[in-house]
Write a protein that holds these residues in place. Structure first.
Motif, PDB file in Angstrom:
ATOM      1  N   HIS A  17       1.314   4.130  -1.174  1.00  0.00           N
ATOM      2  CA  HIS A  17       2.172   4.392  -0.014  1.00  0.00           C
ATOM      3  C   HIS A  17       2.014   3.270   1.003  1.00  0.00           C
ATOM      4  CE1 HIS A  17       4.374   6.886   2.935  1.00  0.00           C
ATOM      5  NE2 HIS A  17       3.567   6.313   3.822  1.00  0.00           N
ATOM      6  N   GLU A  18       3.143   2.662   1.391  1.00  0.00           N
ATOM      7  CA  GLU A  18       3.135   1.626   2.410  1.00  0.00           C
ATOM      8  C   GLU A  18       3.348   2.277   3.771  1.00  0.00           C
ATOM      9  OE1 GLU A  18       2.628  -1.574   2.218  1.00  0.00           O
ATOM     10  OE2 GLU A  18       2.686  -1.977   0.061  1.00  0.00           O
ATOM     11  N   HIS A  19       2.372   2.207   4.641  1.00  0.00           N
ATOM     12  CA  HIS A  19       2.499   2.781   5.978  1.00  0.00           C
ATOM     13  C   HIS A  19       3.224   1.790   6.885  1.00  0.00           C
ATOM     14  CE1 HIS A  19      -0.995   5.010   4.358  1.00  0.00           C
ATOM     15  NE2 HIS A  19      -0.419   6.022   4.991  1.00  0.00           N
TER      16      HIS A  19
ATOM     17  N   ALA B 125      -2.524   0.422   1.012  1.00  0.00           N
ATOM     18  CA  ALA B 125      -1.341   0.938   0.318  1.00  0.00           C
ATOM     19  C   ALA B 125      -1.635   1.429  -1.100  1.00  0.00           C
ATOM     20  CB  ALA B 125      -0.253  -0.130   0.264  1.00  0.00           C
ATOM     21  N   ARG B 126      -2.618   0.834  -1.749  1.00  0.00           N
ATOM     22  CA  ARG B 126      -2.932   1.226  -3.130  1.00  0.00           C
ATOM     23  C   ARG B 126      -4.382   0.864  -3.461  1.00  0.00           C
ATOM     24  NH1 ARG B 126       0.945  -2.186  -2.940  1.00  0.00           N
ATOM     25  NH2 ARG B 126       2.447  -0.676  -3.765  1.00  0.00           N
ATOM     26  N   HIS B 127      -4.920   1.542  -4.460  1.00  0.00           N
ATOM     27  CA  HIS B 127      -6.298   1.304  -4.922  1.00  0.00           C
ATOM     28  C   HIS B 127      -7.314   1.365  -3.773  1.00  0.00           C
ATOM     29  CE1 HIS B 127      -4.330   0.262  -8.583  1.00  0.00           C
ATOM     30  NE2 HIS B 127      -3.892  -0.918  -8.163  1.00  0.00           N
ATOM     31  N   ALA B 128      -7.151   2.354  -2.906  1.00  0.00           N
ATOM     32  CA  ALA B 128      -8.054   2.483  -1.755  1.00  0.00           C
ATOM     33  C   ALA B 128      -9.510   2.629  -2.192  1.00  0.00           C
ATOM     34  CB  ALA B 128      -7.640   3.671  -0.894  1.00  0.00           C
TER      35      ALA B 128
ATOM     36  N   ASP C 299     -11.667  12.897  -2.362  1.00  0.00           N
ATOM     37  CA  ASP C 299     -12.316  11.606  -2.272  1.00  0.00           C
ATOM     38  C   ASP C 299     -11.650  10.547  -3.155  1.00  0.00           C
ATOM     39  OD1 ASP C 299     -14.219  11.628  -0.311  1.00  0.00           O
ATOM     40  OD2 ASP C 299     -15.791  12.460  -1.560  1.00  0.00           O
ATOM     41  N   ARG C 300     -10.983  10.986  -4.213  1.00  0.00           N
ATOM     42  CA  ARG C 300     -10.302  10.038  -5.099  1.00  0.00           C
ATOM     43  C   ARG C 300      -8.832   9.982  -4.699  1.00  0.00           C
ATOM     44  NH1 ARG C 300     -12.368   6.142  -8.632  1.00  0.00           N
ATOM     45  NH2 ARG C 300     -10.837   5.671 -10.251  1.00  0.00           N
ATOM     46  N   TYR C 301      -8.434   8.924  -4.016  1.00  0.00           N
ATOM     47  CA  TYR C 301      -7.055   8.805  -3.561  1.00  0.00           C
ATOM     48  C   TYR C 301      -6.582   7.374  -3.771  1.00  0.00           C
ATOM     49  CZ  TYR C 301      -9.893   7.443   0.462  1.00  0.00           C
ATOM     50  OH  TYR C 301     -10.847   6.880   1.258  1.00  0.00           O
ATOM     51  N   GLU C 302      -5.265   7.174  -3.690  1.00  0.00           N
ATOM     52  CA  GLU C 302      -4.666   5.870  -3.944  1.00  0.00           C
ATOM     53  C   GLU C 302      -4.393   5.087  -2.656  1.00  0.00           C
ATOM     54  OE1 GLU C 302      -3.192   2.851  -6.491  1.00  0.00           O
ATOM     55  OE2 GLU C 302      -4.292   4.697  -6.944  1.00  0.00           O
ATOM     56  N   ALA C 303      -3.763   5.760  -1.683  1.00  0.00           N
ATOM     57  CA  ALA C 303      -3.437   5.111  -0.411  1.00  0.00           C
ATOM     58  C   ALA C 303      -4.142   5.831   0.737  1.00  0.00           C
ATOM     59  CB  ALA C 303      -1.927   5.103  -0.189  1.00  0.00           C
ATOM     60  N   PHE C 304      -4.361   5.089   1.818  1.00  0.00           N
ATOM     61  CA  PHE C 304      -5.203   5.629   2.884  1.00  0.00           C
ATOM     62  C   PHE C 304      -4.815   5.012   4.223  1.00  0.00           C
ATOM     63  CE2 PHE C 304      -9.205   5.521   5.359  1.00  0.00           C
ATOM     64  CZ  PHE C 304      -9.654   6.825   5.207  1.00  0.00           C
TER      65      PHE C 304
ATOM     66  N   LEU D 141      -5.295   9.881   6.888  1.00  0.00           N
ATOM     67  CA  LEU D 141      -4.243  10.357   5.993  1.00  0.00           C
ATOM     68  C   LEU D 141      -4.504   9.765   4.617  1.00  0.00           C
ATOM     69  CD1 LEU D 141      -2.918  10.169   8.965  1.00  0.00           C
ATOM     70  CD2 LEU D 141      -0.762  10.381   7.752  1.00  0.00           C
ATOM     71  N   GLN D 142      -4.410  10.601   3.583  1.00  0.00           N
ATOM     72  CA  GLN D 142      -4.681  10.143   2.228  1.00  0.00           C
ATOM     73  C   GLN D 142      -3.523  10.512   1.295  1.00  0.00           C
ATOM     74  OE1 GLN D 142      -9.484  10.842   2.887  1.00  0.00           O
ATOM     75  NE2 GLN D 142      -8.482  11.851   1.177  1.00  0.00           N
TER      76      GLN D 142
END
Length: 235
Positions: A138-140, A92-95, A110-115, A132-133
């Motif tokens: 983001h809470e899946h 959800a965060r700090h992937a 490559d630099r993303y928060e949620a994954f 999905l990035q």
């Protein structure tokens, strides 16, 4: 319960499978749908190749320089982990702080928060991964993960069929090449009075020197023989 849009898409994927649409067309449609279902900044579809590597085959954002070229070994990064364990991963965060995270410099995302990464399976066999990035946390939901996993199963069957078609085509081409090469060897044996092995070595040498495939050299030999025979017959 799935809404009509989701049902329509699942029906469309089934129709595409029956119609044997090109693989890239199906994957592009998957990327478009998944990106609309789950609002994300990027969506990638990776397909497993014969070398046990995940090859990027489709992307929400245009990446003509890396699509069909970027490869991730199974087991490497979050994507590789999902492929190895055949289990989805939702962060959800700090992937980028995840212990499994790896940077692939060829992708600006490559630099993303949620994954969210989901395996693509067919009859229990891994055939790819859908990613999905998100640039923001983001809470899946379980529903999102389950629906994308279902899409993965359907696409997995399509990929398997496409692979079989490619393998059958390659096998047919190899058999055709062998027939042509065998015929050319026979001509060389007859015309030059050499053994089958010497005829093959001649083909191999001509292929190397002229930077042509052995099949191309063989076809030229056959054409030359047919022309000579045609001239003799007409004379």
């Amino acid at each position: 319960m799935s809404n009509p849009t989701e049902i329509e898409f699942l029906h469309e994927i089934g129709s595409r499978m029956a119609a044997a649409d090109p693989l890239h067309a199906v994957l592009a449609r998957v990327v478009t749908f998944v990106s609309s279902l789950v609002q994300c900044d990027s969506c990638f579809v990776y397909v497993l190749n014969q070398d046990n590597e995940l090859v990027l085959r489709a992307s929400k954002n245009p990446h003509p320089d890396v699509v069909d070229r970027l490869k991730i070994p199974v087991g490497q990064g979050i994507t590789g982990w999902v492929a190895k364990h055949r289990s989805p991963v939702a962060v959800a965060r700090h992937a980028f702080e995840d212990a499994r995270f790896r940077v692939f410099n060829e992708l600006p995302e490559d630099r993303y928060e949620a994954f969210l990464s989901v395996p693509v399976l067919s009859r229990g066999k891994l055939v790819g991964v859908i990613n999905l990035q998100h640039g923001q946390p983001h809470e899946h939901s379980l529903r999102e993960i389950q629906l994308i996993s279902t899409i993965g199963f359907l696409v997995g069957a399509e990929i398997e069929m496409a692979r079989l078609e490619v393998e059958n085509t390659e096998l047919s081409e190899r058999l055709q090449s062998r027939k042509v090469i065998d015929r050319a060897k026979g001509i060389l044996q007859r015309e030059l009075g050499v053994t089958e092995e010497e005829a093959y070595l001649t083909l191999q040498r001509q292929s190397r020197d002229r930077r042509k495939t052995k099949k191309e050299i063989a076809e030229a030999i056959i054409l030359g023989d047919e022309l000579r025979r045609g001239k003799v017959s007409s004379g």
